[in-house]
Write a protein that holds these residues in place. Structure first.
Motif, PDB file in Angstrom:
ATOM      1  N   PRO A  73      59.931  34.555 103.915  1.00  0.00           N
ATOM      2  CA  PRO A  73      58.517  34.173 103.973  1.00  0.00           C
ATOM      3  C   PRO A  73      58.326  32.891 104.786  1.00  0.00           C
ATOM      4  N   PRO A  74      57.135  32.695 105.356  1.00  0.00           N
ATOM      5  CA  PRO A  74      56.858  31.470 106.103  1.00  0.00           C
ATOM      6  C   PRO A  74      56.749  30.270 105.172  1.00  0.00           C
ATOM      7  N   GLY A  75      56.962  29.090 105.732  1.00  0.00           N
ATOM      8  CA  GLY A  75      56.857  27.862 104.951  1.00  0.00           C
ATOM      9  C   GLY A  75      57.671  26.755 105.575  1.00  0.00           C
ATOM     10  N   ASN A  76      57.628  25.575 104.925  1.00  0.00           N
ATOM     11  CA  ASN A  76      58.395  24.411 105.369  1.00  0.00           C
ATOM     12  C   ASN A  76      59.531  24.163 104.381  1.00  0.00           C
ATOM     13  N   TYR A  77      60.747  23.941 104.916  1.00  0.00           N
ATOM     14  CA  TYR A  77      61.918  23.850 104.062  1.00  0.00           C
ATOM     15  C   TYR A  77      62.823  22.685 104.457  1.00  0.00           C
ATOM     16  N   LYS A  78      63.627  22.290 103.467  1.00  0.00           N
ATOM     17  CA  LYS A  78      64.783  21.443 103.720  1.00  0.00           C
ATOM     18  C   LYS A  78      66.022  22.300 103.458  1.00  0.00           C
ATOM     19  N   MET A  79      67.090  22.006 104.187  1.00  0.00           N
ATOM     20  CA  MET A  79      68.295  22.821 104.033  1.00  0.00           C
ATOM     21  C   MET A  79      69.545  21.953 104.105  1.00  0.00           C
ATOM     22  N   ARG A  80      70.510  22.281 103.246  1.00  0.00           N
ATOM     23  CA  ARG A  80      71.818  21.634 103.317  1.00  0.00           C
ATOM     24  C   ARG A  80      72.885  22.731 103.347  1.00  0.00           C
TER      25      ARG A  80
END
Length: 670
Positions: free
Chosen positions: A593-600
């Motif tokens: 899905p669309p959206g804003n994320y942080k990733m590690r």
């Protein structure tokens, strides 16, 4: 590629997608799950499907604990040593034809005297799968695999290896060796070496009399009887303690080596009550009958001159003696201890053995290089076989034909054979006689699954060869099939991007032309090398923007990693992990899905690895308007500076993302 070990549908519902989406990579990536040629074959939805047994395998006939099926004996083989040519001829006793010749010098290892030099004694394991041959001049034992008719090991036993015998269970082999004083040309001492048939190594060495020759093992396997020619004795070895137990004298103890006097051959009755030992005493050749309980001589039976090899038939009613000097075979009735027949054979019979069914006796005639075949019902020679040069085959050189090995047969089906990426394939194992299986979904040597009926997701277009290997204790078998992962994108005539020199954080605008009214997939890939510290690697991404669009998907690969964790946060942190196949771990996700994320991204590095290379591939489907134009934009905020690849249709371009510019404030004048 993504492997799914559960049986859930590959198309993940939106709620589950949201749970895993956090694994989304930095860019939009996903493909439609529509498939082609996915028609169901058969009522259960599988191709070539048939009834699977309760053990999960098709036609899984029972295999016994020895790994054989229908293992009744249907024939036997005679193994004839040729001391001059260092070979073993294999005779099929049903036809009396030589079916193979094995070079005992083929496999050389620890021996320093030319591998299999002068093969002499023979012992065959009870199941007929292995043949052990003593090589007198090299002090070794060659191990022949009857299935492949080749030497698979050479065991160093020291000294001059002569007689040999195997225990009833086939787990141990006993070899007699002597040691010479070359000045006096006399033997000085002898040993018996115990060989473990599983490891092909010497597990014990026991000192016996001087110049040991014949060897026999009791039917219960607890005692080994060794005939010592120069000592005129029999040494008894306890197989449990692996120590010398007792000595039985044979004759008066005098020995004259130049007259071939002294005991040589030994055979034991099937019930273990009597030993039969050959000896030529002052020209008076005889077989000594020894009671194994009292360890005393109970009868002396005169036979032909220079008796050597000796054999007892399977029911213990007859004893056959090879008389080298008189070129005859003496037939002894064990109920009366009398010679009931004398059979003329080839010149210089030395070894002698009886077929398991008792219908034939074979003698190796070292003076005329033949093998005589005797019909035991008529006590006449019915065949003469040419077999090498100076054949000896001292010992029980006839063994059963190996039972037919039950090998696995690999077979599988799939619900589809092609589809548009991303799509899932349900594989079903249909192998026969398999105790386990392994799947290599890309035929690259990396085992992707050992599940019986795995599900595998294909994300990147291509033709993939699937390799299923079926396994059991007797071997392996593999079969292959092709899965076509189709690219739904249509041919693209051209595309371009701007700005031409993007800086990290810029919006990359792409426009191009393709066939009107269709869709096109945009793939974006970047790589990042991450250092390893204390066995672990870690890389973080901020401000990942997944835009509105169709079929967002991604794949993350960590090369040099032991495992891979992708931790993503939109509201809460969610982790998706995988273990490496080979040296690469992979995590992938579709329907993001669309959206804003942080990733590690983190995990454990492989042993001794100082850097882990991360490769991220993302895709999104975009529409082509009625004029054949398409437009696409990509947020580069989360992309590290460096080379960035974009593939649209069949056109791939490399784009260099420059570091973000740092604005400097104007100096303050004072």
């Amino acid at each position: 590629m993504k492997h799914i070990s559960t049986k859930t549908k590959c198309s993940i519902a939106l709620a589950l997608t949201i749970h895993f989406l956090l694994l989304i990579l930095i860019s939009p990536t996903t493909l439609a799950t529509s498939t082609q040629n996915s028609s169901i074959i058969g009522p259960d939805g599988y191709q070539n499907s048939s009834i699977i047994g309760p053990d999960g395998y098709q036609n899984s006939s029972i295999i016994g604990p020895d790994g054989y099926q229908n293992s009744s004996i249907t024939g036997s083989y005679a193994y004839i040593t040729s001391s001059d040519t260092d070979t073993v001829a294999i005779i099929d006793t049903l036809t009396d034809n030589v079916t193979n010749i094995v070079d005992t010098e083929t496999f050389t290892s620890t021996d320093i005297r030319n591998g299999g030099d002068s093969p002499f004694g023979v012992a065959v394991t009870p199941n007929g799968t292995e043949v052990y041959v003593t090589n007198t001049n090299s002090g070794t034992v060659s191990v022949i695999d009857k299935v492949t008719n080749s030497v698979v090991a050479i065991v160093d036993v020291k000294g001059y290896a002569r007689g040999i015998a195997v225990n009833p269970t086939g787990t141990k082999v006993y070899v007699a060796s002597d040691f010479m004083d070359y000045d006096s040309e006399r033997a000085t001492h002898g040993i018996v070496s115990e060989i473990d048939t599983a490891t092909k190594t010497v597990t014990a060495t026991i000192k016996v009399g001087v110049s040991p020759y014949g060897v026999a093992v009791s039917p219960n396997g607890t005692e080994v009887y060794v005939v010592n020619r120069d000592s005129s004795t029999i040494s008894i070895v306890d197989t449990t303690t692996k120590k010398f137990k007792a000595t039985i004298p044979v004759g008066d103890g005098d020995y004259y080596p130049y007259n071939n006097e002294g005991p040589t051959g030994v055979a034991i009755a099937p019930d273990g009550k009597n030993l039969y030992v050959t000896r030529d005493v002052y020209g008076n050749a005889a077989v000594f009958v020894i009671n194994t309980t009292t360890e005393t001589i109970t009868a002396i039976i005169k036979v032909g001159t220079e008796p050597n090899g000796i054999a007892v038939n399977s029911d213990g009613t007859k004893v056959y003696v090879a008389n080298s000097g008189s070129s005859t075979v003496s037939v002894i009735d064990t109920s009366t201890n009398n010679v009931t027949a004398t059979v003329n054979v080839g010149k210089g019979p030395y070894g002698i053995a009886v077929t398991p069914d008792g219908t034939k006796v074979y003698t190796t005639n070292y003076r005329d290089n033949t093998v005589s075949v005797i019909d035991t019902s008529t006590n006449t020679v019915i065949n003469t076989v040419n077999a090498g040069s100076r054949p000896y085959s001292f010992g029980q050189f006839i063994g059963p034909a190996p039972a037919n090995l039950i090998l696995p047969v690999a077979n599988f089906s799939s619900n589809v054979t092609e589809g548009y990426v991303p799509f899932c394939v349900q594989f079903r194992d249909l192998s026969e006689n398999a105790t386990s299986v392994s799947w290599d979904f890309e035929n690259d040597g990396v085992i992707n699954s050992t599940d019986r009926n795995p599900i595998h997701e294909y994300i990147v277009p291509g033709n993939y060869t699937v390799n299923l290997t079926a396994i059991n204790e007797n071997g392996t078998n593999s079969t292959f099939a092709t899965i076509n992962a189709l690219d739904k994108s249509v041919p693209v005539s051209h595309w371009e991007f701007h700005p031409e020199e993007p800086v990290s954080g810029d919006i990359l605008y792409i426009n191009g032309s393709a066939f009107p009214g269709n869709k096109v997939d945009v793939f974006a890939t970047f790589e990042k090398t991450v250092p390893v510290s204390m066995g672990r690697y870690e890389y973080s991404l901020e401000d990942i923007v997944i835009p509105e669009g169709s079929n967002n998907s991604y794949k993350v690969e960590a090369q040099g990693a032991k495992n891979l964790n992708v931790r993503v946060k939109m509201i809460l942190w969610v982790t998706k992990s995988s273990k490496a196949s080979g040296n690469t771990a992979t995590v992938s996700q579709s329907n993001v899905p669309p959206g804003n994320y942080k990733m590690r991204i983190d995990g454990n590095a492989g042993e001794g690895v100082s850097e882990v290379n991360l490769k991220v591939t993302a895709s999104q489907e975009t529409n082509i308007d009625s004029n054949g134009n398409f437009n696409y934009s990509y947020n580069t905020t989360a992309i590290p500076p460096g080379i960035f690849k974009i593939k649209i249709g069949n056109i791939t371009k490399e784009i260099t993302i420059k570091p973000e510019k740092i604005e400097q404030s104007a100096p303050v004048l004072q």
